[in-house]
Design an enzyme around this catalytic site. Structure first.
Site, short mmCIF file in Angstrom:
data_model
loop_
_atom_site.label_atom_id
_atom_site.label_comp_id
_atom_site.label_asym_id
_atom_site.label_seq_id
_atom_site.Cartn_x
_atom_site.Cartn_y
_atom_site.Cartn_z
N HIS A 13 -4.69 33.44 -31.17
CA HIS A 13 -4.53 34.34 -30.03
C HIS A 13 -4.01 33.56 -28.81
O HIS A 13 -3.08 33.98 -28.13
CB HIS A 13 -5.89 34.98 -29.74
CG HIS A 13 -5.84 36.06 -28.73
ND1 HIS A 13 -5.74 37.37 -29.08
CD2 HIS A 13 -5.86 36.01 -27.39
CE1 HIS A 13 -5.71 38.10 -27.97
NE2 HIS A 13 -5.79 37.30 -26.93
N ASP B 201 9.40 29.91 -47.62
CA ASP B 201 8.91 29.78 -48.99
C ASP B 201 10.03 29.37 -49.94
O ASP B 201 9.80 28.59 -50.86
CB ASP B 201 8.28 31.10 -49.47
CG ASP B 201 6.82 31.20 -49.05
OD1 ASP B 201 6.10 30.19 -49.22
OD2 ASP B 201 6.42 32.24 -48.55
N GLU C 218 12.47 35.06 -51.54
CA GLU C 218 11.85 33.78 -51.17
C GLU C 218 11.39 33.00 -52.38
O GLU C 218 10.61 32.05 -52.25
CB GLU C 218 10.70 34.01 -50.18
CG GLU C 218 9.66 35.01 -50.62
CD GLU C 218 8.53 35.21 -49.59
OE1 GLU C 218 8.38 34.41 -48.67
OE2 GLU C 218 7.80 36.19 -49.75
#
Ligand code: PEP
Ligand code: MG
Length: 563
Positions: free
Chosen positions: A186, A448, A424
């Site tokens: 956050h 990826d 990916e």
């Protein structure tokens, strides 16, 4: 020099202000004048509420509605009749206000923290915050206050909480250093959204850095230099000047279409992790959202988010983007993204295991929420980690099932929705032609794809020398995926980090990429790089680099040609 997580770009040079939590211990004592003590409690409550209301107003002014909501709950707990009664009764019996407050709030805290319902359990943290606030007011201690810092302050804090971020004055705070938090925390997201340079997770930062120290924070590299030499200071001052000048120059690209020097228009969109990030996408002039990593909704929760919660989140993004395209990736957990409550089995090879599309049971709730959100924005579904055409067929069949159910239930939705493949895996690359024939768009996940192609984990330092997009195998794979997508007439985008790589952008343009999805703060920079190339020039560069045999040669050639 201290190192940490490079959470938000930019250079901050300033004076450290180390925010230490105050000592709120007190000695319980017997009170004689209970009326005066009750008045002291009332005054502490008033001062707490005045401070909290000020914070709420600050948050609302910064558009942080969710955080303002959290603080509204603080007001409710400070004004709660039941709690006020227990505190005043204890004071009337001769207990000091500190102990009366501490006891009452601790009792409610214990009660809430043991409740089954997650929402109630979450409120326990609010109750603890109110206890801290009231105790501080009674003891006359200042809580960490970031609203009154002098200019050029560097905030050094253990943990950056929502109420602290509300106080941060962007004009005065030039950088932030914390002891906790990763790139997707956050705190990191807020620092990036506020464009304050930040380095997180610097071990013992509040001990090693002293208030008043001269500090340099290099947010891009994740370095914190305390007491820099004159030479270091000059180097960083120059880097800060360059950063500022470059940022100002980029403003020329705001509001402009994304076009190559010879007029080919492409789509430049943003990657987001939660619905509020869509605001940053709009602020940075994104033409849509190319990747909403929906797993963050699941990771931020203690249980599977309900259809309603998901619908609200997807609808919010659709509405913020005002009809611009929004690609939402269906849940991609497993591998490096763990969700404890899903109880996925521990695996020896999690990256090759039970992840993403491989357990479609959770899918229908998400697909229903996406179909419903599509009635309020231009939502597209993206399926991660695809390796075989069956997976796309399966998702499309589930989408059809969901449409039937929603129709039968009379629920509002828009069934005209695109389903795309996130390319990916090497398998998806090799069958790009087969996939392109049955899906509506491609988005290449290079993060990826590079890992699976090179068999090198993106987070593993020792194999980092293999993990890069300049590998001839990766480039051939990209050329193939984009070529097959273009041949089939579908949109081919890229949402992996490579889409924002200035060295690679001409290569991707030449291959035929038509959508670039990058982090919001990179939008204008990518638009500028794209505008610096004609397709013919990019083709010429590609002709040259595709003959090279090593990633080092490719990188050097791209560097030499960079604009
Ligand atoms: C990717 O793999 O390129 C991608 C964008 O997704 P993630 O980084 O979330 O795996
Ligand atoms: Mg991925």
């Amino acid at each position: 020099m201290y190192s940490g997580v490079n959470a938000s770009d930019g250079i901050g040079i300033g004076v450290a202000s180390v925010a230490i939590e105050p000592d709120l211990s007190y000695t319980p004592k017997k009170i004689e004048d209970t009326e005066a003590e009750a008045a002291r409690y009332a005054a502490a409550r008033d001062s707490f509420m005045a401070m909290t209301n000020k914070q709420i107003a600050n948050m609302q002014a910064k558009g942080l509605e969710k955080e303002a909501g959290i603080l509204n709950a603080h007001i409710e707990f400070a004004e709660d009749d039941g709690i006020i009664d227990s505190v005043t009764m204890a004071i009337a019996e001769g207990m000091c206000a500190e102990q009366a407050v501490d006891n009452a709030y601790t009792m409610y805290y214990d009660m809430f923290s043991q409740m089954e319902d997650e929402l109630f359990r979450e409120r326990a943290a609010d109750i603890a915050d109110v206890r801290t606030g009231l105790l501080a007011a009674l003891l006359g201690k200042e809580l960490v206050d970031l609203s009154t810092l002098p200019e050029n302050s560097i905030v050094v804090v253990g943990e950056l909480t929502p109420s602290m971020t509300a106080d941060i004055d962007k004009e005065h705070v030039v950088a932030i250093v914390t002891e906790t938090g990763g790139r997707t925390s956050h705190a990191a997201i807020i620092c990036r959204a506020m464009e304050i340079p930040a380095v997180l997770s610097v071990a013992d930062a509040t001990k090693n850095i002293k208030s008043g120290d001269l500090v340099v924070v290099d947010g891009a590299k994740g370095n914190v230099i305390v007491d820099p030499s004159d030479e270091e200071l000059e180097t960083y001052r120059e880097a800060a000047r360059k950063f500022a000048a470059d940022k100002a120059a980029l403003e020329a690209y705001r509001g402009k279409p994304t076009v190559t020097a010879d007029g080919k228009e492409v789509l430049l969109v943003a990657n987001i992790g939660n619905p509020s990030d869509a605001n940053a996408a709009v602020e940075h002039d994104a033409e849509g959202v190319g990747l909403f990593r929906s797993e963050f909704l699941f990771m931020d929760s203690q249980q599977l988010p309900s259809e309603e919660e998901q619908f609200a989140a997807y609808q919010k993004v659709g509405l913020i983007m005002k009809g611009k395209p929004v690609i939402i990736r269906t849940l991609d957990v497993g591998g490096d993204k763990e969700i404890p409550y899903m109880d996925l089995p521990k695996e020896e090879n999690p990256f090759l295991g039970y992840r993403a599309i491989r357990y479609p049971e959770e899918y229908k709730v998400q697909l229903r929420a996406l179909l419903r959100a599509n009635a309020h924005g231009d939502i597209k579904i993206m399926v991660p980690l695809v390796t075989a055409i069956d997976e796309i067929r399966q998702v499309k069949a589930l989408v059809e099932e969901c449409k039937k159910e929603l129709k039968a239930e009379g629920v509002d939705f828009n069934g005209d929705i695109e389903v795309g493949t996130m390319v990916e895996t090497p398998s998806a690359s090799l069958i790009a032609d087969i996939l392109a024939a049955e899906c509506d768009f491609f988005s290449i996940g290079t993060n990826d794809l590079i890992g699976y192609t090179m068999c090198a984990d993106r987070g593993q330092d020792k194999v980092a020398y293999l993990y890069n997009p300049y590998q001839p195998s990766v480039l051939r794979s990209l050329q193939r995926i984009i070529g097959e997508g273009v041949k089939a007439g579908i949109m081919v985008g890229m949402c992996g980090e490579a889409a924002a790589d200035p060295l690679l952008i001409p290569v991707l343009l030449s291959f035929g990429l038509t959508e670039f999805s990058v982090s919001a703060p990179s939008i204008l920079r990518v638009r500028r790089t794209i505008s610096n190339w004609t397709i013919a020039e990019a083709d010429e560069l590609v002709e040259k680099i595709m003959k090279l045999k090593t990633s080092a040669e490719v990188r050097a050639a791209l560097q030499a040609a960079a604009r």
